[in-house]
Design a protein around this motif. Structure first.
Motif, PDB file in Angstrom:
ATOM      1  N   GLU A 257      -3.334   5.538 -14.403  1.00 52.33           N
ATOM      2  CA  GLU A 257      -3.304   4.114 -14.757  1.00 52.33           C
ATOM      3  C   GLU A 257      -3.633   3.233 -13.550  1.00 52.33           C
ATOM      4  O   GLU A 257      -4.160   2.125 -13.713  1.00 52.33           O
ATOM      5  N   LEU A 258      -3.349   3.711 -12.357  1.00 51.76           N
ATOM      6  CA  LEU A 258      -3.631   2.912 -11.165  1.00 51.76           C
ATOM      7  C   LEU A 258      -5.118   2.873 -10.830  1.00 51.76           C
ATOM      8  O   LEU A 258      -5.551   2.058 -10.020  1.00 51.76           O
ATOM      9  N   ASP A 259      -5.901   3.750 -11.465  1.00 52.12           N
ATOM     10  CA  ASP A 259      -7.357   3.727 -11.263  1.00 52.12           C
ATOM     11  C   ASP A 259      -8.032   2.621 -12.061  1.00 52.12           C
ATOM     12  O   ASP A 259      -9.234   2.367 -11.903  1.00 52.12           O
ATOM     13  N   GLN A 260      -7.296   1.955 -12.935  1.00 52.93           N
ATOM     14  CA  GLN A 260      -7.860   0.899 -13.767  1.00 52.93           C
ATOM     15  C   GLN A 260      -8.259  -0.312 -12.910  1.00 52.93           C
ATOM     16  O   GLN A 260      -7.611  -0.611 -11.903  1.00 52.93           O
ATOM     17  N   PRO A 261      -9.320  -1.022 -13.282  1.00 52.07           N
ATOM     18  CA  PRO A 261      -9.725  -2.214 -12.517  1.00 52.07           C
ATOM     19  C   PRO A 261      -8.724  -3.348 -12.674  1.00 52.07           C
ATOM     20  O   PRO A 261      -8.072  -3.476 -13.714  1.00 52.07           O
ATOM     21  N   MET A 262      -8.606  -4.143 -11.656  1.00 55.11           N
ATOM     22  CA  MET A 262      -7.768  -5.337 -11.726  1.00 55.11           C
ATOM     23  C   MET A 262      -8.463  -6.382 -12.593  1.00 55.11           C
ATOM     24  O   MET A 262      -9.700  -6.513 -12.558  1.00 55.11           O
ATOM     25  N   PRO A 263      -7.715  -7.147 -13.387  1.00 53.79           N
ATOM     26  CA  PRO A 263      -8.331  -8.138 -14.289  1.00 53.79           C
ATOM     27  C   PRO A 263      -9.185  -9.169 -13.571  1.00 53.79           C
ATOM     28  O   PRO A 263     -10.174  -9.645 -14.125  1.00 53.79           O
ATOM     29  N   MET A 264      -8.825  -9.515 -12.335  1.00 58.24           N
ATOM     30  CA  MET A 264      -9.567 -10.535 -11.593  1.00 58.24           C
ATOM     31  C   MET A 264     -10.230  -9.932 -10.359  1.00 58.24           C
ATOM     32  O   MET A 264     -10.335 -10.567  -9.313  1.00 58.24           O
ATOM     33  N   ALA A 265     -10.702  -8.690 -10.489  1.00 53.72           N
ATOM     34  CA  ALA A 265     -11.306  -7.990  -9.361  1.00 53.72           C
ATOM     35  C   ALA A 265     -12.522  -8.736  -8.811  1.00 53.72           C
ATOM     36  O   ALA A 265     -13.363  -9.236  -9.559  1.00 53.72           O
ATOM     37  N   SER A 266     -12.586  -8.776  -7.482  1.00 55.11           N
ATOM     38  CA  SER A 266     -13.725  -9.373  -6.787  1.00 55.11           C
ATOM     39  C   SER A 266     -13.777  -8.748  -5.399  1.00 55.11           C
ATOM     40  O   SER A 266     -13.195  -9.275  -4.450  1.00 55.11           O
ATOM     41  N   PRO A 267     -14.442  -7.603  -5.267  1.00 50.09           N
ATOM     42  CA  PRO A 267     -14.404  -6.837  -4.022  1.00 50.09           C
ATOM     43  C   PRO A 267     -14.765  -7.624  -2.770  1.00 50.09           C
ATOM     44  O   PRO A 267     -14.104  -7.480  -1.736  1.00 50.09           O
ATOM     45  N   LEU A 268     -15.805  -8.455  -2.838  1.00 55.09           N
ATOM     46  CA  LEU A 268     -16.185  -9.233  -1.653  1.00 55.09           C
ATOM     47  C   LEU A 268     -15.099 -10.229  -1.276  1.00 55.09           C
ATOM     48  O   LEU A 268     -14.767 -10.394  -0.100  1.00 55.09           O
ATOM     49  N   SER A 269     -14.537 -10.890  -2.276  1.00 60.42           N
ATOM     50  CA  SER A 269     -13.450 -11.828  -2.004  1.00 60.42           C
ATOM     51  C   SER A 269     -12.230 -11.092  -1.471  1.00 60.42           C
ATOM     52  O   SER A 269     -11.556 -11.559  -0.548  1.00 60.42           O
ATOM     53  N   ALA A 270     -11.957  -9.908  -2.037  1.00 57.29           N
ATOM     54  CA  ALA A 270     -10.806  -9.119  -1.586  1.00 57.29           C
ATOM     55  C   ALA A 270     -10.937  -8.772  -0.113  1.00 57.29           C
ATOM     56  O   ALA A 270      -9.952  -8.818   0.640  1.00 57.29           O
ATOM     57  N   GLU A 271     -12.138  -8.422   0.308  1.00 57.89           N
ATOM     58  CA  GLU A 271     -12.363  -8.083   1.723  1.00 57.89           C
ATOM     59  C   GLU A 271     -12.100  -9.281   2.623  1.00 57.89           C
ATOM     60  O   GLU A 271     -11.480  -9.164   3.681  1.00 57.89           O
ATOM     61  N   GLN A 272     -12.573 -10.448   2.202  1.00 57.47           N
ATOM     62  CA  GLN A 272     -12.351 -11.660   2.991  1.00 57.47           C
ATOM     63  C   GLN A 272     -10.871 -12.021   3.047  1.00 57.47           C
ATOM     64  O   GLN A 272     -10.332 -12.326   4.109  1.00 57.47           O
ATOM     65  N   PHE A 273     -10.202 -11.970   1.910  1.00 58.26           N
ATOM     66  CA  PHE A 273      -8.776 -12.303   1.876  1.00 58.26           C
ATOM     67  C   PHE A 273      -7.959 -11.300   2.699  1.00 58.26           C
ATOM     68  O   PHE A 273      -6.963 -11.665   3.318  1.00 58.26           O
ATOM     69  N   ASP A 274      -8.401 -10.043   2.694  1.00 60.96           N
ATOM     70  CA  ASP A 274      -7.702  -9.025   3.466  1.00 60.96           C
ATOM     71  C   ASP A 274      -7.757  -9.372   4.956  1.00 60.96           C
ATOM     72  O   ASP A 274      -6.754  -9.245   5.672  1.00 60.96           O
ATOM     73  N   ARG A 275      -8.906  -9.794   5.428  1.00 66.09           N
ATOM     74  CA  ARG A 275      -9.035 -10.194   6.845  1.00 66.09           C
ATOM     75  C   ARG A 275      -8.149 -11.393   7.148  1.00 66.09           C
ATOM     76  O   ARG A 275      -7.520 -11.472   8.210  1.00 66.09           O
ATOM     77  N   GLU A 276      -8.108 -12.344   6.217  1.00 63.22           N
ATOM     78  CA  GLU A 276      -7.287 -13.530   6.432  1.00 63.22           C
ATOM     79  C   GLU A 276      -5.796 -13.171   6.466  1.00 63.22           C
ATOM     80  O   GLU A 276      -5.026 -13.766   7.224  1.00 63.22           O
ATOM     81  N   CYS A 277      -5.402 -12.194   5.657  1.00 65.06           N
ATOM     82  CA  CYS A 277      -4.009 -11.738   5.689  1.00 65.06           C
ATOM     83  C   CYS A 277      -3.669 -11.151   7.059  1.00 65.06           C
ATOM     84  O   CYS A 277      -2.606 -11.429   7.625  1.00 65.06           O
ATOM     85  N   ALA A 278      -4.565 -10.324   7.584  1.00 68.33           N
ATOM     86  CA  ALA A 278      -4.340  -9.711   8.893  1.00 68.33           C
ATOM     87  C   ALA A 278      -4.225 -10.769   9.972  1.00 68.33           C
ATOM     88  O   ALA A 278      -3.367 -10.688  10.866  1.00 68.33           O
ATOM     89  N   GLU A 279      -5.064 -11.788   9.909  1.00 73.11           N
ATOM     90  CA  GLU A 279      -5.024 -12.864  10.899  1.00 73.11           C
ATOM     91  C   GLU A 279      -3.725 -13.653  10.797  1.00 73.11           C
ATOM     92  O   GLU A 279      -3.134 -14.055  11.815  1.00 73.11           O
ATOM     93  N   LEU A 280      -3.273 -13.878   9.568  1.00 71.15           N
ATOM     94  CA  LEU A 280      -2.034 -14.630   9.377  1.00 71.15           C
ATOM     95  C   LEU A 280      -0.835 -13.848   9.909  1.00 71.15           C
ATOM     96  O   LEU A 280       0.064 -14.418  10.547  1.00 71.15           O
TER      97      LEU A 280
END
Length: 345
Positions: free
Chosen positions: A203-226
């Protein structure tokens, strides 16, 4: 510096005040002694320390006699969108498993104060939660809060019940968290050292309803910076370095350092290993760099040995050789000829 002096968003604390107010207790009473100004709780970018949030949790738990369900109430009031870029990073992840990994990686930006990690074992994913570093009297409330927040946000985001196979609760907390999962028919048992939530990997292999890989990568970097700005990303290794520099002696024991960080020796070693280093390596880096800096000012080996707390030049020289692979005298001569000795890797 205390291991709880990193900064947190005020979001979770504002929810705690709401919980108190819903039960007739005003903000002034519940904030007493925490050092938190009521006005900062209304600031969307306000920050407090983790120590202050724990003080607020203690006030709440004490005021209501550690009432079962109090933590669940706080958790149910939490929404992932309240946590800014952390929420965006989780929701935009490509799959549910990727979202879980993002949550674990940036947990310091969420409601939780525990240390999670996840393991994949065949058809199961184990989400492990270690709350052993939290004050013992606050663990039941905080585990309730974390579990309730995770369940309610999973349902809201994915639109389905959590893919829980079973839950193993540490330190006899199974009965405490049972009401949170009563609608999901999940077996709950009392475990051992840490909490384990066993999830269905398929079940964890299912896509997220609001998936956006490029946005996820950017937000991930911002989380690390924060996390970096809030003083958490330096981790235990950074805290160890700071403590070693304050002690200025190559003979401080690991036990003393662990105690200074409010950690057990075993936990400190595990945390350092997770961060890719060790106590010995940190001593080598920290004291070696300090000794190099002092030698580069023209001080004699004897002077540097004294300043670093050694009884004499011989004991300091032995330590320096371990750190840098050469004697301090040779290092000083190399400096005089315009180059530093290479540091063995």
């Amino acid at each position: 510096m205390s291991s709880w002096e990193w900064r947190r968003s005020v979001t979770s604390s504002a929810v705690l005040v709401e919980v108190a107010q819903a039960r007739g207790v005003g903000s002034a009473e519940i904030l007493r002694g925490t050092g938190i100004d009521a006005e900062v709780l209304a600031d969307p970018v306000g920050e407090i320390t983790a120590a202050q949030e724990l003080a607020l949790v203690r006030n709440l738990v004490t005021r209501f006699d550690d009432l079962p369900g109090l933590g669940a109430d706080a958790g149910h009031r939490n929404r992932i969108t309240m946590h800014g870029v952390f929420g965006l990073a989780v929701m935009s992840s490509p799959t549910i498993l990727a979202a879980l990994a993002t949550m674990v990686r940036h947990i310091g930006l969420s409601t939780s104060l525990s240390r999670p990690w996840h393991e994949i074992r065949g058809g199961e994913v184990l989400l492990c939660v270690d709350d052993s570093e939290l004050p013992a009297d606050l663990r039941p409330f905080l585990f309730e809060r974390d579990l309730a927040a995770a369940v309610v946000n999973y349902v809201l985001i994915v639109g389905a019940k959590p893919p829980l196979i079973r839950v193993e609760a540490a330190r006899g907390m199974a009965a405490r968290i049972a009401p949170i999962l009563e609608n999901y028919e999940v077996p709950i048992t009392d475990g051992a050292d840490h909490h384990v939530l066993v999830l269905d990997a398929a079940e964890l292999d299912q896509p997220m309803p609001m998936a956006s890989p490029l946005s996820a990568e950017q937000f991930d970097r911002e989380c690390a910076e924060l996390l970096e700005r809030r003083g958490l990303r330096k981790g235990v290794a950074g805290a160890v370095r700071e403590l070693l520099m304050r002690r200025l002696t190559g003979r401080v024991s690991q036990e003393e350092v662990a105690a200074g960080l409010n950690l057990s020796l075993r936990t400190m070693r595990r945390r350092l290993a997770e961060e890719g280093t060790s106590y010995r390596q940190l001593c080598s880096e920290t004291y070696g760099s300090l000794a190099e800096d002092l030698l580069s000012t023209g001080l004699t080996v004897e002077d540097v040995a004294f300043r670093m707390g050694y009884s004499g030049a011989p004991s300091f020289s032995n330590a320096f050789k371990q750190w840098r692979g050469v004697s301090p005298g040779r290092f000083a001569r190399n400096l005089a000829h315009g180059h530093r000795a290479s540091v063995p890797q």
